[in-house]
Design an enzyme around this catalytic site. Structure first.
Site, PDB file in Angstrom:
ATOM      1  N   PHE A 142       0.881  -1.184   0.000  1.00  0.00           N
ATOM      2  CA  PHE A 142       0.000   0.000   0.000  1.00  0.00           C
ATOM      3  C   PHE A 142       0.915   1.229   0.000  1.00  0.00           C
ATOM      4  O   PHE A 142       0.653   2.197   0.681  1.00  0.00           O
ATOM      5  CB  PHE A 142      -0.847  -0.086   1.289  1.00  0.00           C
ATOM      6  CG  PHE A 142      -2.014   0.842   1.421  1.00  0.00           C
ATOM      7  CD1 PHE A 142      -2.973   0.962   0.428  1.00  0.00           C
ATOM      8  CD2 PHE A 142      -2.191   1.576   2.591  1.00  0.00           C
ATOM      9  CE1 PHE A 142      -4.068   1.804   0.599  1.00  0.00           C
ATOM     10  CE2 PHE A 142      -3.282   2.409   2.768  1.00  0.00           C
ATOM     11  CZ  PHE A 142      -4.226   2.517   1.761  1.00  0.00           C
ATOM     12  N   ARG A 156     -12.121   9.627   5.660  1.00  0.00           N
ATOM     13  CA  ARG A 156     -11.716  10.441   6.820  1.00  0.00           C
ATOM     14  C   ARG A 156     -11.124  11.753   6.320  1.00  0.00           C
ATOM     15  O   ARG A 156      -9.894  11.911   6.266  1.00  0.00           O
ATOM     16  CB  ARG A 156     -10.644   9.703   7.640  1.00  0.00           C
ATOM     17  CG  ARG A 156     -11.049   8.354   8.234  1.00  0.00           C
ATOM     18  CD  ARG A 156      -9.837   7.634   8.842  1.00  0.00           C
ATOM     19  NE  ARG A 156      -8.777   7.422   7.849  1.00  0.00           N
ATOM     20  CZ  ARG A 156      -8.711   6.370   7.036  1.00  0.00           C
ATOM     21  NH1 ARG A 156      -9.576   5.401   7.145  1.00  0.00           N
ATOM     22  NH2 ARG A 156      -7.748   6.281   6.146  1.00  0.00           N
ATOM     23  N   ARG A 250     -15.431  -2.373  -5.529  1.00  0.00           N
ATOM     24  CA  ARG A 250     -15.480  -1.423  -4.413  1.00  0.00           C
ATOM     25  C   ARG A 250     -16.691  -1.612  -3.520  1.00  0.00           C
ATOM     26  O   ARG A 250     -16.625  -1.342  -2.313  1.00  0.00           O
ATOM     27  CB  ARG A 250     -15.469   0.009  -4.951  1.00  0.00           C
ATOM     28  CG  ARG A 250     -14.277   0.361  -5.796  1.00  0.00           C
ATOM     29  CD  ARG A 250     -12.969   0.201  -5.048  1.00  0.00           C
ATOM     30  NE  ARG A 250     -11.833   0.527  -5.914  1.00  0.00           N
ATOM     31  CZ  ARG A 250     -10.574   0.274  -5.578  1.00  0.00           C
ATOM     32  NH1 ARG A 250     -10.284  -0.294  -4.415  1.00  0.00           N
ATOM     33  NH2 ARG A 250      -9.597   0.579  -6.411  1.00  0.00           N
ATOM     34  N   GLN A 253     -15.922  -4.597  -1.404  1.00  0.00           N
ATOM     35  CA  GLN A 253     -14.849  -4.218  -0.488  1.00  0.00           C
ATOM     36  C   GLN A 253     -15.358  -3.387   0.690  1.00  0.00           C
ATOM     37  O   GLN A 253     -14.996  -3.628   1.848  1.00  0.00           O
ATOM     38  CB  GLN A 253     -13.781  -3.425  -1.268  1.00  0.00           C
ATOM     39  CG  GLN A 253     -12.517  -3.108  -0.479  1.00  0.00           C
ATOM     40  CD  GLN A 253     -11.451  -2.445  -1.356  1.00  0.00           C
ATOM     41  OE1 GLN A 253     -11.624  -2.273  -2.569  1.00  0.00           O
ATOM     42  NE2 GLN A 253     -10.345  -2.062  -0.741  1.00  0.00           N
ATOM     43  N   TYR A 257     -14.722  -5.460   4.376  1.00  0.00           N
ATOM     44  CA  TYR A 257     -13.305  -5.353   4.743  1.00  0.00           C
ATOM     45  C   TYR A 257     -13.034  -5.135   6.225  1.00  0.00           C
ATOM     46  O   TYR A 257     -11.885  -5.269   6.665  1.00  0.00           O
ATOM     47  CB  TYR A 257     -12.606  -4.279   3.900  1.00  0.00           C
ATOM     48  CG  TYR A 257     -12.628  -2.894   4.469  1.00  0.00           C
ATOM     49  CD1 TYR A 257     -13.794  -2.161   4.496  1.00  0.00           C
ATOM     50  CD2 TYR A 257     -11.467  -2.314   4.988  1.00  0.00           C
ATOM     51  CE1 TYR A 257     -13.812  -0.885   5.015  1.00  0.00           C
ATOM     52  CE2 TYR A 257     -11.492  -1.045   5.519  1.00  0.00           C
ATOM     53  CZ  TYR A 257     -12.660  -0.334   5.529  1.00  0.00           C
ATOM     54  OH  TYR A 257     -12.674   0.924   6.057  1.00  0.00           O
ATOM     55  N   THR A 373      -1.460   0.646  -5.269  1.00  0.00           N
ATOM     56  CA  THR A 373      -1.783   1.545  -6.371  1.00  0.00           C
ATOM     57  C   THR A 373      -0.841   2.740  -6.409  1.00  0.00           C
ATOM     58  O   THR A 373      -0.676   3.436  -5.404  1.00  0.00           O
ATOM     59  CB  THR A 373      -3.237   2.015  -6.224  1.00  0.00           C
ATOM     60  OG1 THR A 373      -4.047   0.873  -6.034  1.00  0.00           O
ATOM     61  CG2 THR A 373      -3.688   2.765  -7.465  1.00  0.00           C
TER      62      THR A 373
END
Lengths: 440, 440
Positions: A142, A156, A250, A253, A257, A373
């Site tokens: 990540f 957030r 998505r 996910q 998750y 990514t």
């Protein structure tokens, strides 16, 4: 900016050298200065080790049988006899470099063995490319900090990055069984999702299918369980690189998750480019790791190595292209959705490896690491539609009057990478491409 | 409570049958009614397929060579010739059952071939047991609802279970490379952790090392990528079961796990019992899945199958024992830390498999699934020290005047499992045991 450390440069990077294989000079991906390793088959289906050169694949067992490889290079090819490269990767840098050296000598225009090369070549268009190795474990990191920031901001706004991000090269275990080489279509997955307006989840085809632009890292010799790899030794574990599309659903996910991380949202498919581009081929594109911004914590000592900081990052231009059913019918070229660069990694590959093994976890030859990514900081450089369209809120316009929030059936995603540096011959990895098939 | 469905019961579960191998009758784990499959080696190190019978291992290739196996059973053993059981597992239930049938006939006391059995036996104490299969991918679930509740309560007293728990069989990908068979010691891992009183993380040996009591599930035939396994077909994917200790470094886990889940906190080691206890052997211990409490949502249709609900759960008694350096020196037996049962699974194994493949993810023969920690509802049935000691706040007392908040160096954790049902011969899995070595 520190001066790049041009470690590992030698005569095989000489831009003046021409190749005896027609079409290799000036080839966008595979000039003689690249020589990536892979596994291919012909009509008989038998898997063989090969090297990409221009629009051809050089048959390594055939070169071996012709007596054109000796010593460590011959040992490297012998280790790949089982039809995958795990054994070759396990040998580490020495035999891999010897193979590169001997192939470079064989294929240069003035090679005395030039006339013996054509029988070793197959047109790439007649070859089926396979996964180059049996992947024991696949780990996805990540380390693209702009991706982490941009996706974190959607959840957030005040604290996009979690407190551990600048201390820990965050990663998770991915699914090895569903990794496929470029060209294999991807079936849109079913899954559970909970739309915001519903009280309970629904099961059905994903409506928020996305790509993720990543680099993959192939592991070479590996380490024993309980024996961490020091960050200063970690480069020796890298056998090469590929492109990696970490397909992501998505909606699945977002619902699944917590608390254990992504699972089915990712495990239905991962696409990689099939050639292993070696660290030797990438030596010209090494750059210093970007200085951390003022205020960022220094990496803990187990993650810090001077040589790695000086030359452990990569300057590789990345692109995402999208072809749709309509654009193909209209004869349009694939639409470029984003441009980014591998330099947007907050942690180097050596840091990823040192961290991964720091608790004693063993890596094995042929293991695959994804970087996560690799988005850039601006909207044109986002490595996922989740970022580009701000979670589907701001569709992007393609050609043909189309727009996209997420991927539709028939969409084909193409990732490319290119190393370009003055004084050197540009190289690429070949494509990482797959089309989305409708859910069954 | 629904009546148990005694699917799969046949003459191989007859408690009246005696075995011709001395010590097998009344053996706590391996009477003739069990016949679990594994891989062993002798002094020469060559791996061979075997079956546990009493305190012996029956050499399957030797039985094959002696002409004692025919048809599908011979095919099953031939598929295991490479020294792992992947090929045998891939064949599915038919050959596995044929092998059980023929071994049962061979080993019963009145077998006409009884005198041909002794040359096929090795004393278990002279055998090294190995992982029974190459594990392509390892997935760990979270189906122990009491574990999820008890650990969740430490983080979220008002909402211990996350909103997805009763809809999704939550799981994540684990590390396959560091799975080891019972008896291989576990090195205390180093890692990053952020103690509450510090501003920044520190790197060092874990101070909160823990065990997790789980069952492992071995996958048989597997499925093609893109072809989900329906819940009603999922039992056919199960080749057998083992015990699994999902060693966990809680301090590393707490710091690293957001947002992508557990990684290095788990990947340093997983210990499994080496015998594959087949679904056939476990048929007597099948029970209905517990009725969901009033108010719990019904499983979505892709997770619901009548036969699975009627007989897809397992009544297996579980224990955790702990031996310490001091207790061994004092000659004390291992201290029993907890007793639980496999019935504390909120989702059945078939539901885990149906969910795992629902988006198209492929399972391969020899893949391993963990159930997640199988705690019961009370303090004496917790499957981890995190629960038993309430995160280290309430130490448990062992013998010798010792107490534990988390594991100390020299501690040996022993998991056991036992199927007991009136009218049937009890069976076990053998031990899942490993000692904690100090950090290097």
């Amino acid at each position: 900016m520190r001066t790049p450390t041009r470690t590992g440069l030698d005569h095989t990077h000489d831009p003046a050298v021409r190749c005896c294989v027609p079409g290799a000079d000036g080839h966008p991906d595979f000039p003689i200065q690249n020589l990536p390793l892979g596994v291919f088959s012909l009509a008989d289906g038998a898997k063989r080790a090969g090297v990409a050169i221009g629009d051809h694949v050089l048959d390594l067992p055939a070169a071996q049988a012709a007596g054109l490889l000796t010593g460590e290079a011959a040992r490297a090819v012998a280790a790949a006899e089982s039809g995958d490269l795990n054994g070759l990767l396990a040998l580490g840098a020495g035999p891999r470099r010897a193979l590169r050296d001997q192939l470079f000598a064989l294929l240069r225009a003035e090679s005395p063995d030039c006339e013996r090369v054509p029988p070793l070549l197959h047109a790439a268009s007649s070859c089926t490319l396979h996964l180059p190795a049996r992947i024991g474990d696949y780990t996805d990191f990540f380390v693209g900090i702009h991706h982490a920031t941009q996706t974190g901001r959607q959840l957030r706004p005040d604290q996009p990055l979690l407190p551990n991000y600048k201390h820990v090269p965050v990663g998770y275990h991915g699914r090895a069984s569903s990794i496929r080489p470029s060209g294999v279509p991807v079936r849109r997955p079913h899954g559970q999702a909970k739309p915001p307006h519903r009280d309970a989840p629904v099961f059905g085809p994903s409506r928020r299918l996305d790509y993720e632009l990543e680099l993959g890292v192939w592991i070479g010799p590996g380490n024993e369980l309980g024996a961490p790899v020091a960050v200063g030794e970690a480069a020796g574990q890298v056998a090469g690189f590929c492109l990696l599309n970490d397909w992501s659903a998505r909606d699945i996910q977002g619902w699944e998750y917590q608390p254990l991380g992504p699972f089915l949202a990712k495990s239905f498919a991962t696409t990689i480019s099939p050639w292993i581009v070696t660290p030797e081929a990438l030596a010209p594109f090494r750059i210093p790791q970007a200085q951390r911004p003022e205020g960022d914590p220094a990496p803990l000592p187990y993650l810090l190595d001077e040589a790695d900081q000086a030359g452990g990052a990569l300057d590789l231009a990345l692109e995402i292209l999208l072809a749709t059913s309509a654009s193909r019918e209209a004869g349009l070229s694939p639409h470029r959705v984003a441009r980014s660069n591998a330099r947007h990694m907050y942690w180097t590959v050596a840091q990823m490896i040192a961290h991964h093994t720091s608790g004693g976890c063993n890596l094995r030859p042929g293991d695959l690491l994804g970087t996560g990514t690799l988005s850039g900081p601006d909207p044109e450089s986002c490595g996922s539609l989740l970022e580009t369209t701000q979670g589907g809120k701001a569709p992007i316009r393609l050609g043909c009057g189309e727009e996209r929030r997420f991927l539709e059936d028939g969409d084909e995603v193409i990732l490319t990478v290119r190393g370009v540096r003055e004084g050197f011959v540009p190289i690429g990895f070949g494509e990482c491409r797959a089309e989305v098939l409708p859910a069954t």
